[in-house]
Design a protein around this motif. Structure first.
Motif, PDB file in Angstrom:
ATOM      1  N   LEU A  40       0.798  -1.219   0.000  1.00  0.00           N
ATOM      2  CA  LEU A  40       0.000   0.000   0.000  1.00  0.00           C
ATOM      3  C   LEU A  40       0.830   1.269   0.000  1.00  0.00           C
ATOM      4  N   SER A  41       2.078   1.188   0.428  1.00  0.00           N
ATOM      5  CA  SER A  41       2.887   2.399   0.468  1.00  0.00           C
ATOM      6  C   SER A  41       3.342   2.746  -0.947  1.00  0.00           C
ATOM      7  N   ALA A  42       3.409   4.012  -1.196  1.00  0.00           N
ATOM      8  CA  ALA A  42       3.827   4.493  -2.506  1.00  0.00           C
ATOM      9  C   ALA A  42       4.674   5.736  -2.303  1.00  0.00           C
ATOM     10  N   PRO A  43       5.580   5.979  -3.223  1.00  0.00           N
ATOM     11  CA  PRO A  43       6.368   7.205  -3.107  1.00  0.00           C
ATOM     12  C   PRO A  43       5.478   8.422  -3.309  1.00  0.00           C
ATOM     13  N   ARG A  44       5.889   9.546  -2.779  1.00  0.00           N
ATOM     14  CA  ARG A  44       5.099  10.785  -2.915  1.00  0.00           C
ATOM     15  C   ARG A  44       4.988  11.224  -4.364  1.00  0.00           C
ATOM     16  N   VAL A  45       6.024  10.912  -5.160  1.00  0.00           N
ATOM     17  CA  VAL A  45       6.035  11.286  -6.568  1.00  0.00           C
ATOM     18  C   VAL A  45       6.217  10.014  -7.390  1.00  0.00           C
ATOM     19  N   LEU A  46       5.372   9.865  -8.400  1.00  0.00           N
ATOM     20  CA  LEU A  46       5.404   8.694  -9.268  1.00  0.00           C
ATOM     21  C   LEU A  46       5.801   9.105 -10.674  1.00  0.00           C
ATOM     22  N   ASP A  47       6.409   8.174 -11.397  1.00  0.00           N
ATOM     23  CA  ASP A  47       6.775   8.437 -12.781  1.00  0.00           C
ATOM     24  C   ASP A  47       5.653   7.944 -13.692  1.00  0.00           C
ATOM     25  N   ASP A  48       5.129   8.824 -14.517  1.00  0.00           N
ATOM     26  CA  ASP A  48       4.108   8.474 -15.491  1.00  0.00           C
ATOM     27  C   ASP A  48       4.676   8.757 -16.875  1.00  0.00           C
ATOM     28  N   ASP A  49       5.374   7.768 -17.418  1.00  0.00           N
ATOM     29  CA  ASP A  49       5.961   7.886 -18.752  1.00  0.00           C
ATOM     30  C   ASP A  49       6.836   9.131 -18.871  1.00  0.00           C
ATOM     31  N   GLY A  50       7.710   9.319 -17.888  1.00  0.00           N
ATOM     32  CA  GLY A  50       8.642  10.433 -17.912  1.00  0.00           C
ATOM     33  C   GLY A  50       8.135  11.706 -17.261  1.00  0.00           C
ATOM     34  N   HIS A  51       6.888  11.728 -16.852  1.00  0.00           N
ATOM     35  CA  HIS A  51       6.319  12.892 -16.167  1.00  0.00           C
ATOM     36  C   HIS A  51       6.156  12.557 -14.689  1.00  0.00           C
ATOM     37  N   GLN A  52       6.524  13.500 -13.846  1.00  0.00           N
ATOM     38  CA  GLN A  52       6.405  13.299 -12.409  1.00  0.00           C
ATOM     39  C   GLN A  52       4.983  13.639 -11.956  1.00  0.00           C
ATOM     40  N   VAL A  53       4.339  12.696 -11.267  1.00  0.00           N
ATOM     41  CA  VAL A  53       2.979  12.899 -10.774  1.00  0.00           C
ATOM     42  C   VAL A  53       2.986  12.697  -9.269  1.00  0.00           C
ATOM     43  N   GLU A  54       2.474  13.689  -8.554  1.00  0.00           N
ATOM     44  CA  GLU A  54       2.399  13.555  -7.100  1.00  0.00           C
ATOM     45  C   GLU A  54       1.271  12.606  -6.734  1.00  0.00           C
ATOM     46  N   LEU A  55       1.516  11.788  -5.736  1.00  0.00           N
ATOM     47  CA  LEU A  55       0.516  10.836  -5.278  1.00  0.00           C
ATOM     48  C   LEU A  55      -0.770  11.550  -4.872  1.00  0.00           C
ATOM     49  N   SER A  56      -0.653  12.742  -4.307  1.00  0.00           N
ATOM     50  CA  SER A  56      -1.847  13.477  -3.898  1.00  0.00           C
ATOM     51  C   SER A  56      -2.747  13.782  -5.096  1.00  0.00           C
ATOM     52  N   THR A  57      -2.153  13.972  -6.265  1.00  0.00           N
ATOM     53  CA  THR A  57      -2.958  14.218  -7.471  1.00  0.00           C
ATOM     54  C   THR A  57      -3.779  12.985  -7.816  1.00  0.00           C
ATOM     55  N   LEU A  58      -3.166  11.812  -7.705  1.00  0.00           N
ATOM     56  CA  LEU A  58      -3.920  10.583  -7.960  1.00  0.00           C
ATOM     57  C   LEU A  58      -5.026  10.394  -6.933  1.00  0.00           C
ATOM     58  N   LEU A  59      -4.760  10.753  -5.688  1.00  0.00           N
ATOM     59  CA  LEU A  59      -5.798  10.638  -4.660  1.00  0.00           C
ATOM     60  C   LEU A  59      -6.984  11.543  -4.978  1.00  0.00           C
ATOM     61  N   VAL A  60      -6.712  12.754  -5.438  1.00  0.00           N
ATOM     62  CA  VAL A  60      -7.797  13.671  -5.802  1.00  0.00           C
ATOM     63  C   VAL A  60      -8.584  13.097  -6.970  1.00  0.00           C
ATOM     64  N   LEU A  61      -7.878  12.590  -7.980  1.00  0.00           N
ATOM     65  CA  LEU A  61      -8.552  12.083  -9.178  1.00  0.00           C
ATOM     66  C   LEU A  61      -9.343  10.812  -8.922  1.00  0.00           C
ATOM     67  N   ASP A  62      -8.891  10.000  -7.968  1.00  0.00           N
ATOM     68  CA  ASP A  62      -9.556   8.735  -7.700  1.00  0.00           C
ATOM     69  C   ASP A  62     -11.004   8.998  -7.287  1.00  0.00           C
ATOM     70  N   GLU A  63     -11.922   8.511  -8.083  1.00  0.00           N
ATOM     71  CA  GLU A  63     -13.366   8.637  -7.844  1.00  0.00           C
ATOM     72  C   GLU A  63     -13.887  10.070  -7.936  1.00  0.00           C
ATOM     73  N   LEU A  64     -13.120  10.985  -8.534  1.00  0.00           N
ATOM     74  CA  LEU A  64     -13.618  12.339  -8.760  1.00  0.00           C
ATOM     75  C   LEU A  64     -14.605  12.266  -9.920  1.00  0.00           C
ATOM     76  N   PRO A  65     -15.878  12.573  -9.670  1.00  0.00           N
ATOM     77  CA  PRO A  65     -16.859  12.450 -10.750  1.00  0.00           C
ATOM     78  C   PRO A  65     -16.602  13.483 -11.856  1.00  0.00           C
ATOM     79  N   ALA A  66     -16.975  13.139 -13.069  1.00  0.00           N
ATOM     80  CA  ALA A  66     -16.762  14.023 -14.216  1.00  0.00           C
ATOM     81  C   ALA A  66     -17.451  15.372 -14.015  1.00  0.00           C
TER      82      ALA A  66
END
Length: 144
Positions: A22-48
């Motif tokens: 379950l642990s993940a680094p604060r910053v993830l690599d998305d095909d050469g782009h750095q993505v903060e884990l907090s951004t994924l948390l916000v996007l997870d289940e964010l309705p359109a």
């Protein structure tokens, strides 16, 4: 019927062992782009159609100020935008951008592939039992 202490100890040890999963680094690599884990948390289940920062805070179980910082980071990354609420002009909604929706879909695909790799030699009924049990556990914990 009360669970046995032995079963509770086994469950406790299993949950502690899952920290690595379950642990993940604060910053993830998305095909050469750095993505903060907090951004994924916000996007997870964010309705359109979006939701307020207060709704994001409630969903994530964090303070409003923390959710606001997370949303600002996601916005700076181009993954979310702010829009006026169509039902209440005083409210601002956080909505996913097309890039945010694509990132969220990649994150889900990654997680599902990772899970599939772990349980690939399990019987389908065992996977279903684990999924049902963990969902029930999460609902019970969330009800507290």
């Amino acid at each position: 019927m009360e669970p046995s202490r032995s079963d509770l100890v086994t469950l406790d040890r299993a949950l502690l062992a899952l920290r690595r999963f379950l642990s993940a680094p604060r910053v993830l690599d998305d095909d050469g782009h750095q993505v903060e884990l907090s951004t994924l948390l916000v996007l997870d289940e964010l309705p359109a159609e979006g939701q307020t920062v207060r709704d994001v805070a409630t969903r994530l179980g964090v303070a409003h100020s923390t959710a606001s910082r997370f949303v600002s980071r996601a916005e700076r990354a181009g993954m979310t935008a702010r829009a006026a609420s169509p039902s209440d002009g005083r409210q601002t909604l956080v909505v996913p951008t097309s890039a945010g929706l694509e990132l969220a879909a990649r994150a889900v695909a990654f997680r599902l592939d990772r899970l599939a790799g772990i349980v690939d030699d399990w019987a389908p009924g065992d996977v279903r039992a684990l999924a049902d049990g963990l969902a029930r556990f999460a609902r019970a914990d969330g009800a507290r």
